[in-house]
Design a protein around this motif. Structure first.
Motif, PDB file in Angstrom:
ATOM      1  N   LEU A 184       0.826  -1.220   0.000  1.00 62.65           N
ATOM      2  CA  LEU A 184       0.000   0.000   0.000  1.00 62.65           C
ATOM      3  C   LEU A 184       0.856   1.264   0.000  1.00 62.65           C
ATOM      4  CD1 LEU A 184      -3.042  -0.560   2.406  1.00 62.65           C
ATOM      5  CD2 LEU A 184      -3.101  -0.119  -0.045  1.00 62.65           C
ATOM      6  N   CYS A 187       1.780   2.525  -3.552  1.00 58.50           N
ATOM      7  CA  CYS A 187       0.694   2.984  -4.431  1.00 58.50           C
ATOM      8  C   CYS A 187       0.714   4.509  -4.428  1.00 58.50           C
ATOM      9  CB  CYS A 187      -0.649   2.449  -3.951  1.00 58.50           C
ATOM     10  SG  CYS A 187      -0.863   0.671  -4.105  1.00 58.50           S
ATOM     11  N   LEU A 193      -4.913   3.172  -8.005  1.00 59.96           N
ATOM     12  CA  LEU A 193      -6.087   3.061  -7.130  1.00 59.96           C
ATOM     13  C   LEU A 193      -6.652   1.643  -7.122  1.00 59.96           C
ATOM     14  CD1 LEU A 193      -8.186   4.327  -5.281  1.00 59.96           C
ATOM     15  CD2 LEU A 193      -9.442   5.082  -7.312  1.00 59.96           C
ATOM     16  N   ALA A 196      -4.673  -0.601  -4.938  1.00 63.91           N
ATOM     17  CA  ALA A 196      -4.965  -0.380  -3.522  1.00 63.91           C
ATOM     18  C   ALA A 196      -6.255  -1.083  -3.120  1.00 63.91           C
ATOM     19  CB  ALA A 196      -5.057   1.120  -3.244  1.00 63.91           C
ATOM     20  N   LYS A 197      -7.253  -1.055  -3.998  1.00 59.96           N
ATOM     21  CA  LYS A 197      -8.520  -1.737  -3.698  1.00 59.96           C
ATOM     22  C   LYS A 197      -8.304  -3.243  -3.553  1.00 59.96           C
ATOM     23  CE  LYS A 197     -11.550   1.623  -6.001  1.00 59.96           C
ATOM     24  NZ  LYS A 197     -12.498   1.842  -7.129  1.00 59.96           N
ATOM     25  N   ALA A 221      -0.813   8.698   0.434  1.00 60.23           N
ATOM     26  CA  ALA A 221      -1.816   9.187  -0.515  1.00 60.23           C
ATOM     27  C   ALA A 221      -1.966  10.706  -0.426  1.00 60.23           C
ATOM     28  CB  ALA A 221      -3.155   8.507  -0.244  1.00 60.23           C
ATOM     29  N   HIS A 229      -7.480   7.658  -3.603  1.00 55.78           N
ATOM     30  CA  HIS A 229      -6.888   6.836  -2.558  1.00 55.78           C
ATOM     31  C   HIS A 229      -7.316   7.324  -1.175  1.00 55.78           C
ATOM     32  CE1 HIS A 229      -4.393   5.947  -6.019  1.00 55.78           C
ATOM     33  NE2 HIS A 229      -3.794   4.965  -5.387  1.00 55.78           N
ATOM     34  N   TYR A 233      -9.220   5.086   1.581  1.00 52.72           N
ATOM     35  CA  TYR A 233      -8.634   4.777   2.882  1.00 52.72           C
ATOM     36  C   TYR A 233      -9.515   5.275   4.025  1.00 52.72           C
ATOM     37  CZ  TYR A 233      -4.416   3.836   0.107  1.00 52.72           C
ATOM     38  OH  TYR A 233      -3.513   3.346  -0.805  1.00 52.72           O
TER      39      TYR A 233
END
Length: 461
Positions: A184, A187, A193, A196-197, A221, A229, A233
């Motif tokens: 993470l 990223c 993005l 990250a998901k 981010a 992002h 988050y």
């Protein structure tokens, strides 16, 4: 890996059909050679078992197949009996002369790239089918010979399908690389993005902190101005006011990042999200710099307006003795495209300290390329003691470019300020610190309200 220069130029390869023919011819020979070498080195059978150190491959045929994403070649080379956990060492190590022409140089042995693996190469370049074949062949998914896992590589290079595939095959979503970062944390691009998901869906820790800086993914981010992002988050429960080793919260991190004109809006969106979620606008870092200090230093007027509206302290001093007003005046000459005059106007309307009158010629010298900044700042005084030093502070080319404004300013050397301006100054002094919320409630005509709030006229009177 895209930041490193590719080792092999596809234009130097032969036609695709010739390459495929070479792959088919070379595969049996290469496979047999590597297996025999493995058996000799280990003194055992040629069967590769889990836990044994992987072999190093320097063969151009294998490397070209991986770097160009040739699925057929990869399937042929990495077939049954061929080890899938090779270490790839691109050809390099040439002796090169290093010197600047003035001093005696040295012969230096340089390498163009660190050790990597087939998984890293294919994951970082988005060669999903090649990656799938290697995983099916049993390649170790968390191998990290160069410091990063293949999952780090896929996330860093914004390859969501490869990241998802690695996770499905058991990649550790919280693996730490040699820099103490989890996937993470790498990223850092808008296009990452989806990566990250996937990471969060496979158990990545939303508040995991990097080992070196104690950054959370939200810090990263915010620092890189990634609204998508940040929203993601926050939805997953990211800690808003957790401080890293430098004392920065995510809001501090967003405000302290240098921003060009094209990224101002992105950072503004990030800051609006963080403040709306409850970020502390008065949190200060290790140098006692608040988000307002840094937003002024990086000249983002929308963020400054946001922070002031949410009760940021306009006259807070950092450890260097600078208030937000000092920070913006220091960068006006370099940030004229950022509308620094809006920041100076907002700070004054919220009760900022002014510059000592004796320092105004110096301010004029360094901020003269932004006449509106000079206008709004100088209109905060009831009188100006203009001397020849003021005229000399403005370079001839700047004077010619903004001739009308500077002629009106220098004319005040013989002419007192207008009665209208003196009345404005008296009212502003009476409402010091309350101006921003009292004036809108008075029901004044728009033109008068704007005048009191130091609207720009591009002329001094």
């Amino acid at each position: 890996m895209s930041r490193r220069t590719p080792m092999y130029n596809p234009s130097s390869l032969r036609s695709l059909e010739q390459e495929r023919l070479q792959m088919r011819l070379a595969a049996p020979v290469l496979s047999g050679y590597l297996l025999r070498k493995e058996a000799r080195d280990r003194g055992t059978s040629s069967r590769q078992t889990v836990g044994n150190p992987p072999m190093v491959c320097r063969d151009l045929v294998v490397q070209n197949a991986l770097y160009t994403g040739n699925v057929e070649a990869v399937k042929e080379l990495f077939s049954k009996g061929f080890p899938s956990d090779l270490l790839i060492q691109p050809q390099g190590g040439d002796m090169r002369w290093v010197g600047n022409g003035k001093v005696r140089g040295l012969w230096s042995l340089t390498y163009e790239q660190e050790l990597t693996t087939p998984l890293h190469i294919t994951a970082g370049r988005g060669f999903t089918e090649c990656l799938r074949h290697l995983l099916l062949r049993g390649a170790r998914v968390d191998l990290a010979p160069g410091g990063n896992t293949a999952l780090h590589e896929a996330c860093e290079e914004c390859q969501p399908e490869c990241a998802k595939l690695l996770l499905q095959y058991g990649a550790n979503a919280n693996a730490t690389n040699e820099d103490g970062q989890m996937p993470l944390h790498v990223c850092t691009e808008l296009d990452s993005l989806e990566c990250a998901k996937h990471l969060l869906a496979f158990g990545a820790l939303i508040n995991s902190q990097s080992l070196d800086e104690n950054d959370t993914p939200l810090h990263v981010a915010a620092r890189h101005g990634l609204p998508g992002h940040v929203e993601l988050y926050l939805q997953h429960g990211a800690a808003l006011n957790l401080q890293n080793d430098e004392g920065n919260t995510p809001l501090n991190a967003a405000c302290s990042q240098p921003q060009d004109c094209t990224s101002l809006q992105r950072y503004s969106r990030v800051c609006h999200m963080l403040v709306a979620a409850g970020a502390d606008v008065q949190a200060s870092d290790a140098d006692k710099q608040t988000p307002l200090h840094m937003a002024c230093k990086n000249a983002n007027p929308d963020v400054v307006d946001l922070l002031l509206k949410h009760k940021a302290l306009v006259n807070e001093m950092d450890y260097g003795g600078d208030a937000p007003m000092h920070n913006i005046l220091k960068v006006v000459a370099y940030k004229t495209d950022h509308e620094p005059e809006r920041i100076v106007q907002a700070l004054l309307n919220y009760g900022s300290i002014r510059v000592w009158p004796g320092a105004l010629p110096k301010v004029l010298k360094y901020c003269c390329t932004s006449p509106r900044t000079i206008e709004v700042l100088f209109n905060a005084y009831d009188r100006l003691k203009i001397t020849d030093a003021w005229v000399e502070a403005v370079p001839p080319e700047v004077f010619q470019k903004h001739r009308e404004f500077y002629e009106s300013l220098f004319a005040l050397a013989q002419t007192p300020r207008s009665l209208q301006h003196l009345a404005r100054h008296r009212l502003r002094a009476f409402l010091e610190g309350r101006l921003h919320w009292v004036i809108p409630k008075l029901g004044l005509p728009t033109f008068l309200k704007n005048y009191i709030m130091l609207a720009f006229k591009d002329h001094m009177h």
